[in-house]
Design a protein around this motif. Structure first.
Motif, PDB file in Angstrom:
ATOM      1  N   GLY A 243       1.084  -1.186   0.424  1.00  0.00           N
ATOM      2  CA  GLY A 243      -0.004  -0.077  -0.210  1.00  0.00           C
ATOM      3  C   GLY A 243       0.929   1.579   0.323  1.00  0.00           C
ATOM      4  N   PHE A 244       2.171   1.484  -0.131  1.00  0.00           N
ATOM      5  CA  PHE A 244       2.825   2.402   0.074  1.00  0.00           C
ATOM      6  C   PHE A 244       3.032   3.538  -1.786  1.00  0.00           C
ATOM      7  N   LYS A 245       2.933   3.762  -2.184  1.00  0.00           N
ATOM      8  CA  LYS A 245       2.948   4.605  -3.245  1.00  0.00           C
ATOM      9  C   LYS A 245       4.803   4.861  -3.010  1.00  0.00           C
ATOM     10  N   VAL A 246       5.129   3.734  -4.271  1.00  0.00           N
ATOM     11  CA  VAL A 246       7.014   3.844  -4.514  1.00  0.00           C
ATOM     12  C   VAL A 246       7.114   4.619  -5.226  1.00  0.00           C
ATOM     13  N   SER A 247       8.129   4.796  -5.791  1.00  0.00           N
ATOM     14  CA  SER A 247       8.758   5.989  -6.694  1.00  0.00           C
ATOM     15  C   SER A 247       8.440   5.135  -8.299  1.00  0.00           C
ATOM     16  N   PRO A 248       7.454   6.286  -8.956  1.00  0.00           N
ATOM     17  CA  PRO A 248       7.231   5.994 -10.642  1.00  0.00           C
ATOM     18  C   PRO A 248       7.847   5.516 -11.473  1.00  0.00           C
TER      19      PRO A 248
END
Ligand code: ZN
Length: 673
Positions: A243-248
């Motif tokens: 659920g983390f917003k990781v490096s795009p």
């Protein structure tokens, strides 16, 4: 339903809608309905404090303001990366990596997000602690503020202890919106999205942080107890699943030439991204290879940060206008066709003086290349002469002051052209703006537009008049209103208690800047004593010479100036030295000349300067052989180049903050070498 169950239900509902809104971009309910759920939850928690859960989304709205941030020692040191500035630097890095691990290597390339680096710790799935990087070893506990960042999960499905690292940032669009509001309220604009994100995260009142739309990208799994993960890219996938917003947009490569091509692409196309990036990060993908390579004292050997060159743009120079400064200097400014540059829209650039314009042969109507110096002040780099049509107009500085129409003068040996009429309204206006500025009386909300408004409406004629303004006098002025009027009156009132040096600097005595003002305030008990000082007393002050001493004497000889000072005293403005208590600081920078350049990630330039001076060092502005070291921030520019040429040591903010922790000069000297 009892309170406990309803709280659980509300948390689930709010989390569900948060996810629809922030991660899937498809909300199911209106903001109004969402707020209703949140209000119900907050009310239930207030009524039943024992039932408040650590992962409750109600902490998203902020909590009680803090007095200060507590310090946190990082479980895993938050190191900084070494930098690369060219394709050759990247090839050298690649060679070092291959030489040391002696087998095939894969790299992950990510955006270098221009924000503030933070570490997040989860225990039993609950977000427990969030900290700034600080000096890499010790940071500040900003948990309460980070909880307001909607894209940081308060709970994840993993019961081990997990530490992740990410970059908190603000999107370009939100940055512009906030700056527009700042502008409307007469407040200082943020120089770039990074400054805004950093300033917002370091607010003691988390309710203020909650109002700003901060965002985060997680870029590294720093610690996990038991793991089967073998590569960095696997760990990013895993974090994404949690659920983390990781490096795009991260990509895996096995060839440095491909990476260089990829970087070239983003050098050109980064302006199309909705957030600012200032480079690309290249990391070895295999975790056991990383372990094998290890770390230097400052950074991992398995990663490098490629920094983009200062962004340059082509635009049209529509006009050159002239402005009259506080000391009468007439400064030409280029009016540009607006262009987006390094985070802001630029429509003006300084042209310094007539010589500068002549040297670069800048003409009205030219197509020019602009960039931001130190990423803040826009400047014209060069003229694109190929695009001239012949209609361009050669510029000449006016022979009369554009404001008071008195003839201008160019003094021998000076590049500046000046209006020497001391009653010139432009100079009075600039003088009042200077008086209120951050290094002087620091009166919040009293910027250029408000000063002009007050002068135009004859509310004030000089700086002392500020202290006689009543709310009623200004409440009906254009764009003012009840709230701004009382804020302004309060800010002016507050400034009465300032240290004496602020007043001295604010008076605008020629050649006496903030530094000279501090020397005067330190050596005399009051403004009265300074007024009565004679030449021999002044000339013996540290860093004072004939010119400065004489300028002080001349200033206080003017009856007009003494009259203004009397009016300030009558209004209750402090004119006595406040003897600053001995802070017990050791002169770890004694005898050192330190040059500051570029934008530091967290410290304001003035704060860094004060930290140096409070510890016996000298903060100087130009790099020479006698410079001890250069403290360089982002986009440091020509000073950094010069330091490299002369072989002067260059340190970054983290190293600087580490130095500050030390209490002996020897330790600091060791760190410089
Ligand atoms: Zn003038």
């Amino acid at each position: 339903m009892d309170a406990k169950n309803r709280i659980s239900e509300l948390i689930d509902l709010i989390n569900y809608h948060n996810n629809r809104y922030y991660n899937e971009d498809s909300p199911e309910i209106s903001d109004f309905e969402y707020d209703k759920l949140m209000k119900e939850l907050i009310k239930l928690e207030e009524e039943n404090p024992k039932l408040k859960r650590a992962d409750s989304p109600s902490s998203r709205v902020g909590g009680k303001p803090l007095d200060k941030f507590n310090q946190v020692t990082h479980k895993i040191p938050m190191l900084s990366l070494s930098n690369a500035y060219s394709a050759q630097d990247l090839r050298d890095f690649d060679k070092r990596v291959r030489d040391s691990i002696n087998e095939g290597v894969e790299y992950v390339v990510e955006f270098k997000i221009d924000g503030l680096s933070v570490g997040l710790t989860y225990n039993n799935g609950i977000f427990e602690k969030g900290a700034t990087r600080g000096n890499g070893i010790i940071g500040e506990d900003i948990t309460q503020n980070l909880k307001t960042v909607k894209t940081i999960p308060l709970k994840v499905e993993d019961n081990e202890e997990i530490v992740v690292r990410g970059e908190v940032y603000i999107s370009k669009e939100n940055f512009e919106t906030i700056n527009k509001i700042q502008e409307e309220e007469g407040l200082q604009l943020f120089a770039n999205p990074r400054n805004l994100a950093a300033g917002t995260l370091r607010q003691l009142d988390s309710k203020l942080t909650a109002k700003r739309p901060l965002d985060i990208f997680i870029f590294n799994l720093e610690y996990i107890e038991n793991t089967e993960l073998k590569t960095h890219s696997e760990s990013l996938e895993y974090l994404n699943k949690l659920g983390f917003k990781v490096s795009p947009n991260y990509k895996v490569f096995s060839d440095m030439d491909e990476i260089i091509k990829h970087i070239d692409y983003w050098t050109v196309n980064r302006s199309n991204l909705p957030f600012e990036i200032d480079g690309m990060v290249i990391k070895v993908n295999n975790l056991s290879q990383r372990e094998k390579m290890g770390y230097t004292a400052k950074s991992p050997r398995w990663a490098i940060a490629y920094k983009f060159p200062a962004e340059q743009k082509k635009t049209k120079l529509i006009d050159i206008i002239v402005e009259v400064g506080r000391t009468g200097t007439i400064t030409p400014t280029a009016i540009l066709e607006p262009v987006r540059l390094a985070g802001t829209t630029v429509s003006r650039a300084t042209l310094h003086n007539e010589d500068y314009i002549n040297e670069k042969d800048i003409r009205i109507g030219d197509t020019v290349i602009v960039q931001k110096a130190g990423d803040i002040i826009p400047q014209v780099v060069e003229v694109v002469k190929d695009e001239r049509t012949g209609d361009e107009i050669i510029f000449k500085l006016p022979e009369k002051c554009p404001v008071c129409s008195e003839p201008t003068v160019r003094l021998e040996g000076e590049a500046a052209v000046k209006c020497i009429n001391i009653s010139c309204p432009a100079q009075i206006r600039r003088g009042i703006i200077h008086f209120a500025s951050r290094d002087a009386m620091n009166i919040e909300g009293l910027g250029e537009s408000i000063v002009t408004l007050l002068l135009d409406n004859k509310i004030i004629k000089d700086i002392a008049d500020l202290y006689y303004i009543n709310k009623e006098d200004i409440i009906n002025l254009e764009r003012m209103g009840e709230k701004s009027a009382s804020n302004l009156v309060n800010a002016i009132e507050k400034s009465k208690q300032n240290d004496l040096y602020r007043l001295i600097n604010g008076l605008g005595i020629k050649y006496i800047g903030v530094k000279g003002a501090k020397v005067l305030a330190k050596n005399f008990k009051s403004l009265d004593e300074i007024i009565n000082a004679d030449m021999s007393e002044l000339i013996n002050l540290e860093e004072f010479g004939d010119i400065m001493a004489n300028s002080v004497i001349q200033f206080f000889k003017e009856e007009k100036n003494i009259g203004v000072i009397k009016k300030l005293e009558d209004a209750g403005v402090n004119t006595k030295s406040i003897v600053s208590e001995d802070k017990g600081l050791v002169n770890i920078f004694e005898g050192m000349k330190i040059v500051l350049t570029g934008t530091l990630p967290t410290l304001k330039r003035n704060d860094a300067k004060e930290m140096i001076e409070a510890r016996g060092g000298k903060a100087t502005s130009s790099v020479s052989k006698s410079t001890t070291f250069v403290l360089a921030g982002e986009e440091a520019g020509s000073k950094l180049t010069k330091a490299n040429e002369l072989g002067i040591p260059v340190i970054d903010e983290n190293e600087f903050l580490e130095m500050i922790e030390h209490t002996s000069k020897e330790d600091v000297e060791m760190m410089i070498k």
